[in-house]
Write an enzyme that holds these catalytic residues in place. Structure first.
Site, PDB file in Angstrom:
ATOM      1  CE  LYS A   1       2.888  46.570  73.057  1.00 17.61           C
ATOM      2  NZ  LYS A   1       3.963  46.892  74.019  1.00 17.61           N
TER       3      LYS A   1
ATOM      4  CG  ASN B   1       3.595  50.380  66.550  1.00 18.03           C
ATOM      5  OD1 ASN B   1       2.579  50.036  67.147  1.00 18.03           O
ATOM      6  ND2 ASN B   1       4.696  50.723  67.188  1.00 18.03           N
TER       7      ASN B   1
ATOM      8  CB  SER C   1       1.878  53.689  66.713  1.00 13.27           C
ATOM      9  OG  SER C   1       2.523  54.339  65.629  1.00 13.27           O
TER      10      SER C   1
END
Length: 303
Positions: free
Chosen positions: A178, A186, A247
């Site tokens: 992750k 992001n 994000s």
């Protein structure tokens, strides 16, 4: 079951709302504007499949976790230490504490500060707060947790609430997987203020993402972490399954808030320096987001 959500932002409100909808007694601990809206009107749970106002309790203080059998810690990684200190006096001795946070070390940090076992959960969900007390769900929603004495109960709890959950013997590797997704998306989404689908269509963007991913994998190898699955295939699936998602870092910058970049690309940068692993792409992404954070802070500082 009585459940408390410490940090009722987009992630906390989604999972708390789903559990409340399934009949559990849920307390959301969050910011006053959201607490006021939820107390007055209930939580507006706005998913891809339904829109429903769910009655939940809400509190602005950590005393809201008192008496909870399960505490979901959903605060930003930057607020982990403060949340632990605030929760500690109110946690029931038998309470299960589960970290639903970005980054790879929040459960460890919570455990050290609370002096008790804290489970880690890997979260795959696209959500945002669309207004006070209004959580908008864009896709996915599954969790990965580690094996424990409580994992069987947690699987039943989440599954019956419509939340897919998997128990993994390599939850640390899943957390790193992750982290790699976050490092790929992001910062770029934040810098460009573009959603994932448009982002990956940019010239040479996928090359930048590939380099960021490889640096993370090199670091994981140096740390002795086995990252499961095909990371690059997983990165590609994100843009395909959530093309309109921005994000969380992009959302934070757009709202003038401090992001979690120190615990994403910044974490990779720090660990890379410590272990002698080169991370130039992650360094650039991190430095650009920090500059944007500083500019946002300057623009909101009273003269």
């Amino acid at each position: 079951m009585r459940i408390a959500v410490m940090g009722a932002g987009a992630v906390g409100c989604y999972y708390g709302g789903m559990l409340a909808r399934a009949g559990h007694e849920v307390v959301l601990v969050g910011r006053p504007m959201h607490v006021d809206a939820v107390t007055r009107d209930g939580l507006l749970l706005d998913t891809r499949d339904f829109q429903e106002r769910v009655p939940v309790r809400a509190s602005t203080g950590a005393e809201g976790v008192r008496g909870a059998q399960l505490v979901l810690c959903c605060v930003k990684s930057t607020d982990t230490a403060d949340a632990a200190i605030a929760m500690a006096p109110h946690l029931a001795p038998e309470a299960i504490v589960l970290s639903l946070q970005n980054g790879v070390d929040n459960a460890e940090r919570l455990q050290a500060l609370l002096g008790r076992e804290v489970g880690a959960a890997v979260v795959y969900v696209a959500t945002e707060m669309a207004g006070p007390g209004h959580v908008k769900h864009h896709g996915r929603g599954e969790l990965v947790i580690g094996p424990s004495d409580a994992s069987g109960r947690l699987v039943e709890l989440f599954t019956t609430a419509g939340i897919p959950v998997e128990v993994s013997d390599n939850v640390v590797g899943a957390l790193w997987a992750k982290l790699i997704l976050n490092c790929a998306y992001n910062a770029l989404s934040a810098i460009t203020q573009l959603p994932y689908g448009r982002l990956v269509a940019g010239d040479a963007v996928e090359d930048v993402m590939r380099d960021a991913v490889q640096e993370c994998l090199d670091l994981a190898w140096a740390e002795g972490i086995t990252v499961p699955g095909d990371c690059w295939a997983a990165v590609q699936r994100i843009a395909q399954t959530m093309p309109s998602q921005f994000s969380s870092t992009a959302q934070d910058l757009a709202r003038g808030k401090r992001s979690e970049i120190d615990h994403l690309n910044g974490f990779v940068l720090r660990r890379g320096k410590a272990l002698g692993v080169a991370t130039p792409v992650n360094r650039v992404l991190y430095s650009l987001v920090k500059l944007l954070e500083e500019r946002a802070a300057e623009s909101t500082t009273p003269v």
